[in-house]
Design an enzyme around this catalytic site. Structure first.
Site, PDB file in Angstrom:
ATOM      1  N   TYR A 137      31.855 -15.809  -6.498  1.00  0.00           N
ATOM      2  CA  TYR A 137      32.802 -14.880  -7.096  1.00  0.00           C
ATOM      3  C   TYR A 137      34.211 -15.467  -7.202  1.00  0.00           C
ATOM      4  O   TYR A 137      35.109 -14.819  -7.732  1.00  0.00           O
ATOM      5  CB  TYR A 137      32.856 -13.584  -6.283  1.00  0.00           C
ATOM      6  CG  TYR A 137      31.633 -12.725  -6.473  1.00  0.00           C
ATOM      7  CD1 TYR A 137      31.667 -11.615  -7.309  1.00  0.00           C
ATOM      8  CD2 TYR A 137      30.441 -13.023  -5.827  1.00  0.00           C
ATOM      9  CE1 TYR A 137      30.554 -10.827  -7.493  1.00  0.00           C
ATOM     10  CE2 TYR A 137      29.318 -12.245  -6.005  1.00  0.00           C
ATOM     11  CZ  TYR A 137      29.375 -11.143  -6.838  1.00  0.00           C
ATOM     12  OH  TYR A 137      28.253 -10.386  -7.025  1.00  0.00           O
ATOM     13  N   LYS A 146      21.540 -17.976   3.325  1.00  0.00           N
ATOM     14  CA  LYS A 146      20.425 -18.804   2.865  1.00  0.00           C
ATOM     15  C   LYS A 146      20.692 -20.260   3.273  1.00  0.00           C
ATOM     16  O   LYS A 146      20.601 -21.189   2.481  1.00  0.00           O
ATOM     17  CB  LYS A 146      20.272 -18.660   1.342  1.00  0.00           C
ATOM     18  CG  LYS A 146      18.974 -19.234   0.774  1.00  0.00           C
ATOM     19  CD  LYS A 146      17.735 -18.589   1.334  1.00  0.00           C
ATOM     20  CE  LYS A 146      16.480 -19.195   0.666  1.00  0.00           C
ATOM     21  NZ  LYS A 146      15.258 -18.874   1.402  1.00  0.00           N
ATOM     22  N   ASP A 184      16.607 -13.950   2.128  1.00  0.00           N
ATOM     23  CA  ASP A 184      15.410 -13.477   1.437  1.00  0.00           C
ATOM     24  C   ASP A 184      14.523 -12.666   2.377  1.00  0.00           C
ATOM     25  O   ASP A 184      13.994 -11.613   2.006  1.00  0.00           O
ATOM     26  CB  ASP A 184      14.637 -14.644   0.819  1.00  0.00           C
ATOM     27  CG  ASP A 184      14.397 -15.785   1.787  1.00  0.00           C
ATOM     28  OD1 ASP A 184      15.050 -15.838   2.851  1.00  0.00           O
ATOM     29  OD2 ASP A 184      13.551 -16.654   1.479  1.00  0.00           O
ATOM     30  N   ASP A 202      26.549  -8.623  -1.948  1.00  0.00           N
ATOM     31  CA  ASP A 202      26.404  -7.783  -3.129  1.00  0.00           C
ATOM     32  C   ASP A 202      24.972  -7.276  -3.241  1.00  0.00           C
ATOM     33  O   ASP A 202      24.716  -6.076  -3.424  1.00  0.00           O
ATOM     34  CB  ASP A 202      26.794  -8.588  -4.371  1.00  0.00           C
ATOM     35  CG  ASP A 202      27.121  -7.709  -5.573  1.00  0.00           C
ATOM     36  OD1 ASP A 202      26.957  -6.482  -5.480  1.00  0.00           O
ATOM     37  OD2 ASP A 202      27.526  -8.252  -6.598  1.00  0.00           O
TER      38      ASP A 202
END
Length: 422
Positions: free
Chosen positions: A158, A228, A285, A309
């Protein structure tokens, strides 16, 4: 500064009492800036103000709302989408409420919401996700969700550092990456867009610190760092490393316990000191499924921007959707409260949108300034209203025996309940 284009009311403001702790000095009659926003913001913002004002008055306080402008309404009035006065008023008055904003094409911003957060360095996007009894949910036990997500708000993808395909700039970046940095067998031939994903030690640590402080102050049991890092080792992986350093080095062991080797699902039982907040890591995930399958095992989540998000929206879906999901942006003793949902321009001005998310964002604002009693009145009134089945269309169409109300009717009845139960 001089507010040449804003009608500032007489009154008192919220001050920063202690820069070290972020503690606020809150008067009983503060001026609170409010941006109605675009689309359904014109419907839900007045409704939320009505309910929140009633809750303040019911607890012996009052709010003087200071109307600010951003987005389409600002463009109409000032010929710009984000006036400097709006930003400076939020900076000066410290606590504000905002409706949804739409970033028009050609506005000069990728996102007005992101621009506000970055300009004011509101680096923590915080969303308390909890279930209101009676709201339709896809889950069999939505009441198990009582989670607070902390999303880093200023960096990651972002940050907006990217280059468009078929431009000289992107070809220069591609050449540098392939020839100078040695990644010559990674990118496919042909047009390409390239972005940079900055994750810094400063940004990561201050976000995790906010999450841990919240857990300690609110008697939460666990903070989970979600990333991640098994793939993006030097960005998201370092977010996890830096976050665990905060837990391990900045707090006493009897207050915060950094769980060893917690990144993977399979681990030995961890012996946490009694009363201490455990800080652990999980892969993003896998977290998307654990949030559904083991909802009650998680408490506070801290994440880089993009993961935050995704996961905060997914959490909102478990309790009935973004129409009932509140949020707030924090940094440097300031809060900008805002609902999670978008501006839904097709529904604008039809007096049919659900104002619950904006009302609950105001409740979150009340909690931040120490008005928990007013916040409790708001939640109780909303739950009683939903139990009556006299609700807005989004809920009415999903329940049996419901009666559809407009936005203003719904707010009026919630307001009456606030006043009658005070």
């Amino acid at each position: 500064m001089a507010y040449d284009r804003i009608d500032v009311p007489d009154g008192t403001r919220i001050e920063l009492a202690d820069p070290e702790t972020g503690e606020l000095d809150v008067p009983e009659d503060p001026i609170v800036p409010v941006i109605h926003g675009d689309g359904i913001g014109t419907d839900v913002a007045p409704a939320a103000k009505r309910v929140l004002s009633a809750a303040a008055e019911a607890t012996g306080r009052s709010i003087e709302w200071l109307r600010l402008y951003a987005g389409g309404r600002a463009r109409e009035r000032y010929d710009e989408h984000l006036p400097a006065e709006t930003v400076e008023a939020i900076r000066e008055y410290r606590v504000a409420l905002k409706g949804p904003l739409t970033t028009p094409v050609g506005a000069g911003y990728r996102s007005l919401n992101v621009a506000l957060r970055q300009t004011l360095d509101l680096y923590a996007n915080v969303r308390p996700t909890y279930y209101l009894e009676g709201v339709p949910s896809p889950m069999t036990a939505p009441e198990e969700m009582d989670m607070v997500t902390f999303r880093e708000n200023t960096e990651d993808v972002y940050a907006g550092i990217e280059w468009e395909a078929d431009t000289d700039e992107v070809e220069r970046v591609r050449e540098f990456v392939e020839e100078e940095m040695g990644f010559d067998d990674v990118m496919h031939e042909g047009p390409i867009g390239i972005g940079v994903k900055p994750i810094t030690e400063t940004g990561s640590k201050r976000l995790v610190r906010e999450a841990i402080d919240y857990a300690v102050e609110n008697d939460r049991e666990k903070v989970t760092l979600v990333h991640k890092g098994n793939i993006m080792k030097f960005t998201e992986g370092q977010f996890g490393e830096w976050g665990m350093e905060v837990a391990d080095e900045e707090y006493p062991d009897d207050e915060v316990f950094a769980a060893p080797d917690s990144l993977w699902e399979e681990q030995d039982e961890v012996d946490v000191p009694e009363g201490a907040v455990m800080v652990e890591e999980r892969l993003a995930d896998a977290m998307l499924q654990w949030m559904q399958l083991r909802t009650d095992e998680f408490d506070v989540l801290a994440m880089p921007n993009l993961n935050g998000d995704y996961l905060s929206d997914a959490a909102g879906a478990q309790v009935g959707g973004l129409g009932v999901a509140p949020g707030g942006n924090f940094g440097h003793g300031r809060m900008l409260a805002e609902p999670v949902h978008g501006s839904a321009p097709k529904r604008a001005g039809q007096d049919m949108a659900n104002p619950t998310a904006m009302v609950l964002s105001g409740r979150f604002m009340f909690e931040y300034v120490g008005w928990e009693d007013a916040g409790d009145l708001v939640r109780d009134a909303l739950e009683a209203q939903i139990a009556s089945k006299r609700v807005t269309y989004d809920i009415e169409r999903q329940i049996e025996g419901g009666e559809r109300l407009g936005t203003s009717e719904f707010a009026a009845e919630v307001t009456e309940r606030v006043a009658s139960t005070a």
